[in-house]
Design a protein around this motif. Structure first.
Motif, PDB file in Angstrom:
ATOM      1  N   VAL A   7       0.871  -1.188   0.000  1.00  0.00           N
ATOM      2  CA  VAL A   7       0.000   0.000   0.000  1.00  0.00           C
ATOM      3  C   VAL A   7       0.906   1.236   0.000  1.00  0.00           C
ATOM      4  O   VAL A   7       2.058   1.151   0.438  1.00  0.00           O
ATOM      5  N   THR A   9       1.872   3.668   1.813  1.00  0.00           N
ATOM      6  CA  THR A   9       1.982   4.226   3.175  1.00  0.00           C
ATOM      7  C   THR A   9       3.439   4.083   3.610  1.00  0.00           C
ATOM      8  O   THR A   9       4.232   3.392   2.953  1.00  0.00           O
ATOM      9  N   ASN A  11       4.691   2.262   5.884  1.00  0.00           N
ATOM     10  CA  ASN A  11       5.082   0.848   6.024  1.00  0.00           C
ATOM     11  C   ASN A  11       5.345   0.198   4.670  1.00  0.00           C
ATOM     12  O   ASN A  11       6.293  -0.571   4.508  1.00  0.00           O
ATOM     13  N   LEU A  33      -6.968   0.074   1.033  1.00  0.00           N
ATOM     14  CA  LEU A  33      -7.392  -0.219   2.409  1.00  0.00           C
ATOM     15  C   LEU A  33      -8.806   0.309   2.663  1.00  0.00           C
ATOM     16  O   LEU A  33      -9.561  -0.287   3.434  1.00  0.00           O
ATOM     17  N   ASN A  38      -7.480  -5.461   1.854  1.00  0.00           N
ATOM     18  CA  ASN A  38      -6.482  -6.206   2.633  1.00  0.00           C
ATOM     19  C   ASN A  38      -7.100  -7.406   3.352  1.00  0.00           C
ATOM     20  O   ASN A  38      -6.377  -8.250   3.874  1.00  0.00           O
ATOM     21  N   GLY A  50      -3.688  -9.951   7.739  1.00  0.00           N
ATOM     22  CA  GLY A  50      -4.541  -9.073   6.928  1.00  0.00           C
ATOM     23  C   GLY A  50      -4.027  -7.656   6.844  1.00  0.00           C
ATOM     24  O   GLY A  50      -4.792  -6.709   6.655  1.00  0.00           O
ATOM     25  N   ARG A  51      -2.731  -7.498   7.035  1.00  0.00           N
ATOM     26  CA  ARG A  51      -2.120  -6.170   6.908  1.00  0.00           C
ATOM     27  C   ARG A  51      -0.976  -6.247   5.909  1.00  0.00           C
ATOM     28  O   ARG A  51      -0.475  -7.337   5.604  1.00  0.00           O
ATOM     29  N   LEU A  52      -0.518  -5.067   5.485  1.00  0.00           N
ATOM     30  CA  LEU A  52       0.533  -4.979   4.466  1.00  0.00           C
ATOM     31  C   LEU A  52       1.640  -4.057   4.962  1.00  0.00           C
ATOM     32  O   LEU A  52       1.388  -3.202   5.816  1.00  0.00           O
ATOM     33  N   PRO A  53       2.847  -4.234   4.456  1.00  0.00           N
ATOM     34  CA  PRO A  53       3.266  -5.023   3.308  1.00  0.00           C
ATOM     35  C   PRO A  53       3.571  -6.484   3.672  1.00  0.00           C
ATOM     36  O   PRO A  53       3.837  -6.812   4.814  1.00  0.00           O
ATOM     37  N   TYR A  68       5.607 -11.434   6.257  1.00  0.00           N
ATOM     38  CA  TYR A  68       4.752 -10.269   6.514  1.00  0.00           C
ATOM     39  C   TYR A  68       5.466  -9.279   7.452  1.00  0.00           C
ATOM     40  O   TYR A  68       6.131  -9.693   8.405  1.00  0.00           O
ATOM     41  N   GLY A  69       5.246  -7.983   7.195  1.00  0.00           N
ATOM     42  CA  GLY A  69       5.684  -6.926   8.112  1.00  0.00           C
ATOM     43  C   GLY A  69       6.989  -6.311   7.658  1.00  0.00           C
ATOM     44  O   GLY A  69       7.930  -7.002   7.264  1.00  0.00           O
ATOM     45  N   SER A  70       7.044  -4.977   7.732  1.00  0.00           N
ATOM     46  CA  SER A  70       8.188  -4.273   7.144  1.00  0.00           C
ATOM     47  C   SER A  70       9.519  -4.668   7.784  1.00  0.00           C
ATOM     48  O   SER A  70      10.498  -4.929   7.070  1.00  0.00           O
TER      49      SER A  70
END
Ligand SMILES: N[C@@H](CCC(=O)N[C@@H](CS)C(=O)NCC(=O)O)C(=O)O
Length: 206
Positions: A7, A9, A11, A33, A38, A50-53, A68-70
């Motif tokens: 997305v 954003t 992150n 979003l 998502n 259910g979150r990005l990136p 998952y997760g920055s």
């Protein structure tokens, strides 16, 4: 090939900056979003958060791997490529420590500030003031740190800087709104923003 699900954003930019820095081939899938994309079953099948990136690395022994997760994505790609994460145990510990500070202390403070001061229709003065004060504290610890070293954890540009830069470029510029009050962050952010990989990463998804 790596699939980046993302997305536009802070992150999301953390992951795309790292992919650009290490020059690994990747393709982008962008999500809206506001439309709840998502939470689509296809994405939840990759990560139940259910979150990005998130990334899916297809070029890895044993079959495709989802991360998952920055912070996890940056550490995974640093270990995969042997870049931007020092080998020395002491230096490495400081990079990991600052990744924790960015992910668990600074970024959530800005998320709270955004939700209560920008998104909320019904502004609760106590919550607005709590997150405003927290962000001012957090921006100061980062400015104080950058007064002592060229990059966040020393003389070298690392994944801690890549994790922190979008927070400075997006969130800290929005609030308190003027990096001139934080000259060390401003000096560091100007240097990082001149990197071509960072400039490309900050435009993903297009
Ligand atoms: N700890 C995660 C946080 C990821 C995160 O908060 N992603 C947001 C977009 S910036 C999201 O997907 N939000 C959708 C939701 O919570 O439903 C990271 O550092 O990447």
């Amino acid at each position: 090939m790596i699939d980046l699900h993302t997305v536009p954003t802070a992150n999301g930019y953390k992951a795309s900056i790292m992919l650009e820095e290490v020059s690994l081939p990747y393709r982008v899938t962008a999500y809206d979003l506001l439309k709840g994309e998502n939470l689509k079953p296809e994405l939840l099948a990759l990560s139940r958060v259910g979150r990005l990136p998130l990334i899916v690395d297809h070029d890895v022994e044993g079959g495709s791997l989802t991360v998952y997760g920055s912070a996890a994505i940056l550490q995974y790609l640093a270990e995969k490529t042997g870049r931007f994460l020092p080998k020395d145990r002491r230096e490495r510990a400081k990079v990991i420590e600052w990744m924790g500070i960015i992910s668990s202390d600074i970024s959530p403070a800005y998320s709270g500030q955004f939700v209560f001061n920008v998104v909320a229709q019904d502004k609760q003065p106590w919550a607005v003031s709590f997150y405003d004060r927290l962000c001012r504290r957090m921006v100061k610890i980062m400015d104080d740190q950058l007064a002592t070293t060229p990059f966040l954890t020393g003389a070298e540009y690392t994944i801690a800087d890549m994790l922190a830069y979008p927070v400075a470029a997006v969130s800290m510029k929005r609030f308190p709104g003027n990096l001139d009050e934080h000259p060390h962050i401003a000096r560091w952010a100007a240097e990082i923003s001149a990197r071509p990989a960072v400039q490309r990463g900050m435009t993903v998804p297009a």
